[in-house]
Design an enzyme around this catalytic site. Structure first.
Site, mmCIF file in Angstrom:
data_model
loop_
_atom_site.group_PDB
_atom_site.id
_atom_site.type_symbol
_atom_site.label_atom_id
_atom_site.label_comp_id
_atom_site.label_asym_id
_atom_site.label_seq_id
_atom_site.Cartn_x
_atom_site.Cartn_y
_atom_site.Cartn_z
ATOM 1 C CG HIS A 156 -3.973 -74.761 60.421
ATOM 2 N ND1 HIS A 156 -2.914 -75.194 61.224
ATOM 3 C CD2 HIS A 156 -3.815 -73.602 59.711
ATOM 4 C CE1 HIS A 156 -2.167 -74.270 61.222
ATOM 5 N NE2 HIS A 156 -2.509 -73.286 60.408
ATOM 6 C CD GLU A 167 2.284 -68.292 59.224
ATOM 7 O OE1 GLU A 167 1.043 -68.312 59.696
ATOM 8 O OE2 GLU A 167 2.459 -69.424 58.406
ATOM 9 C CG ASP A 221 1.041 -69.615 63.405
ATOM 10 O OD1 ASP A 221 0.949 -70.299 64.473
ATOM 11 O OD2 ASP A 221 0.410 -70.177 62.377
#
Length: 262
Positions: free
Chosen positions: A46, A152, A178
């Site tokens: 990320h 996730e 997620d």
């Protein structure tokens, strides 16, 4: 180093670390260690960090004596796993692992033959640029490298028992935002289906000799996770910890000096 953390967690102790997303300071790993973190995870999923930045963060954390792991951008990218390990990561975390096959690939990419298919390069960053017996290097790396699969998605949750059974996998790590997004209950961390999912992951990990991991952001959340069987916890991330601490203390100073804004 890494084995100490993992072995203590397997013995039932709670191992505490943290994530780093934003502050690519040469001191960030040592600051985390000085605060008591037992491991640090540098995020390459990320963030916009390139491999040069990741390599520098790994190199400057090594003197702190705690393992540094890297979350790679994808569970489907062998080159990312290879680069993270060759740069000196003591483990890799892969997002959105959804099948036994994906977990097996991740393990294979993370280990040298005969356990896996990791490419060989010795005397480079992961060896601190010191030449040595490459057979010893292979054996040590295969024993010391931590492999973490993130659960996730609903697909990953449905396969979690098969994923947990994969030899060479060390940790099942819940990606909570997620996972709730995938379950259709975004951010509903009090939802019974989400709580059942946490228990299912923890149970699958325990049944197969693996660890369950999570990134808590509060003491009550961490306490609840430990009660559920999670033993590897990375408390928050650098940017949120900084922002929360700064906001708390600035607010306290304003209150104490009666200088609140009108």
């Amino acid at each position: 180093m890494t084995l100490d953390v993992i072995d203590r967690a397997r013995a039932g102790q709670v191992a505490l670390g943290t994530f780093v997303f934003e502050f690519d300071s040469n001191g960030i790993g040592r600051l985390a260690a000085g605060a008591g973190a037992e491991f640090v995870v540098f995020d390459a999923e990320h963030t916009g960090w390139g491999w040069e930045t990741i390599g520098r963060l790994l190199a400057t954390t090594r003197p702190a004596g705690i393992p540094a792991w890297v979350r790679v951008p994808s569970a489907e990218d062998r080159s990312a796993v290879s680069r993270a390990l060759d740069l000196g990561a003591r483990g890799v975390m892969a997002p959105m692992v959804e099948s036994e096959e994906a977990a097996r690939r991740l393990v294979a990419w993370s280990a040298y033959p005969p356990r896996g298919v990791r490419g060989a390069a010795f005397g480079i960053a992961h060896d601190d640029y010191v030449a040595g017996d490459f057979l010893d290097t292979i054996a040590r790396a295969n024993d010391d490298t931590v492999v973490i699969a993130q659960i996730e998605t609903v697909a990953g949750l449905e396969e979690v028992e098969r994923i947990a059974a994969v030899d060479g996998l060390d940790v099942l790590w819940v990606g909570h935002f997620d996972l709730t997004n995938s379950m259709g209950i975004p951010g509903r961390f009090d939802h019974p289906d989400y709580l059942a999912a946490l228990d299912r992951v923890a149970s699958a990990a325990a049944d197969h000799g693996k660890l369950a991991g999570f990134m808590p952001t509060s003491v009550p959340q961490a306490t609840d996770l430990v009660e559920r069987g999670f033993r590897l916890l990375a408390y928050g991330g650098d940017l949120w910890i900084y922002q929360k601490a700064l906001a708390t203390d600035l607010g306290a100073i304003r209150s104490a000096t009666d200088s609140g804004r009108t």
